[in-house]
Write a protein that holds these residues in place. Structure first.
Motif, PDB file in Angstrom:
ATOM      1  N   PRO A 163       0.844  -1.203   0.000  1.00 21.91           N
ATOM      2  CA  PRO A 163       0.000   0.000   0.000  1.00 21.91           C
ATOM      3  C   PRO A 163       0.880   1.254   0.000  1.00 21.91           C
ATOM      4  O   PRO A 163       1.979   1.242   0.549  1.00 21.91           O
ATOM      5  CB  PRO A 163      -0.783  -0.111   1.312  1.00 21.91           C
ATOM      6  N   THR A 164       0.405   2.300  -0.605  1.00 21.29           N
ATOM      7  CA  THR A 164       1.189   3.544  -0.663  1.00 21.29           C
ATOM      8  C   THR A 164       0.769   4.521   0.432  1.00 21.29           C
ATOM      9  O   THR A 164       1.308   5.608   0.528  1.00 21.29           O
ATOM     10  CB  THR A 164       1.034   4.220  -2.037  1.00 21.29           C
ATOM     11  N   GLU A 165      -0.213   4.107   1.249  1.00 22.40           N
ATOM     12  CA  GLU A 165      -0.645   4.989   2.338  1.00 22.40           C
ATOM     13  C   GLU A 165      -1.016   4.152   3.554  1.00 22.40           C
ATOM     14  O   GLU A 165      -1.665   3.115   3.438  1.00 22.40           O
ATOM     15  CB  GLU A 165      -1.857   5.809   1.890  1.00 22.40           C
ATOM     16  N   TYR A 166      -0.566   4.609   4.718  1.00 16.34           N
ATOM     17  CA  TYR A 166      -0.867   3.947   5.988  1.00 16.34           C
ATOM     18  C   TYR A 166      -1.462   4.977   6.942  1.00 16.34           C
ATOM     19  O   TYR A 166      -1.007   6.113   6.973  1.00 16.34           O
ATOM     20  CB  TYR A 166       0.404   3.361   6.610  1.00 16.34           C
ATOM     21  N   GLN A 167      -2.452   4.544   7.707  1.00 18.29           N
ATOM     22  CA  GLN A 167      -2.995   5.401   8.768  1.00 18.29           C
ATOM     23  C   GLN A 167      -2.639   4.768  10.108  1.00 18.29           C
ATOM     24  O   GLN A 167      -3.089   3.667  10.413  1.00 18.29           O
ATOM     25  CB  GLN A 167      -4.513   5.546   8.636  1.00 18.29           C
TER      26      GLN A 167
END
Length: 193
Positions: A163-167
């Motif tokens: 994934p290119t985004e993590y929260q």
């Protein structure tokens, strides 16, 4: 006498302690010294001490003297000391300056520091002592130093494969009494190509 500590938010007329003199005849109870701010009142015949107004934490502990006097002869009396302490209540949760942060992390970066999070707590002492943690571990790709609030990645990322985004939801927790309080911050980590 050393009664149970009073909560900082105790309203006026809160029971503090019952002072008892062992004597064959009726006695009159009075507070003779040590309560300069007038926080306490004593019932003259029962010896029950109550608060007379709201308590200010910075004025405590208070040591005052209670006198039991023979009700027919004022020359016969005895005194005892009462020590009252107040518990600093945990009034405020930790607060982050922003509840949402966005950070960029280049792919293939070795395990690295991403951002230092800093929450504030308006309580003092242990009620304001903060530790940091991660609510959702995101597959253990991130960790936080519980003392400094520094958020780290634990391994390199691959822009094409992952994934290119993590929260990452980070919390600050105080060491409060009677209960701990938490504040939260979401850190959005964007992996860059």
């Amino acid at each position: 006498y050393h009664p149970a500590p009073l909560p900082e938010q105790s309203p006026p007329d809160t029971f503090v302690v019952e002072v008892r003199a062992l004597y064959k005849l009726p006695v009159d109870y009075s507070i003779t010294s040590g309560d300069e701010e007038g926080y306490f009142i004593i019932h003259p015949s029962s010896g029950i001490v109550r608060t007379s107004k709201n308590l200010k934490l910075e004025d405590f502990p208070v040591n005052f003297k209670v006198r039991a006097t023979d009700s027919s002869n004022a020359a016969i009396f005895n005194e005892v000391e009462v020590k009252v302490e107040v518990i600093d209540e945990n009034n405020f949760p930790p607060v982050f300056p922003s509840s949402l942060l966005e950070e960029r992390l280049p792919e293939h970066s070795p395990a690295t520091q991403i951002v230092q999070l800093k929450a504030q707590d308006s309580d003092s002492g242990r009620n304001g002592f903060l530790t940091y943690g991660i609510l959702n571990g995101q597959g253990l790709k991130f960790r936080i130093n519980e003392t400094t609030g520094i958020l780290y990645s634990t391994a390199p990322f691959d822009y094409e494969e992952e994934p290119t985004e993590y929260q990452v939801v980070v919390y600050a927790e105080d060491d409060g009494i009677p209960e701990k309080k938490r504040g939260y911050c979401t850190v959005v980590i964007k992996i860059t190509d």
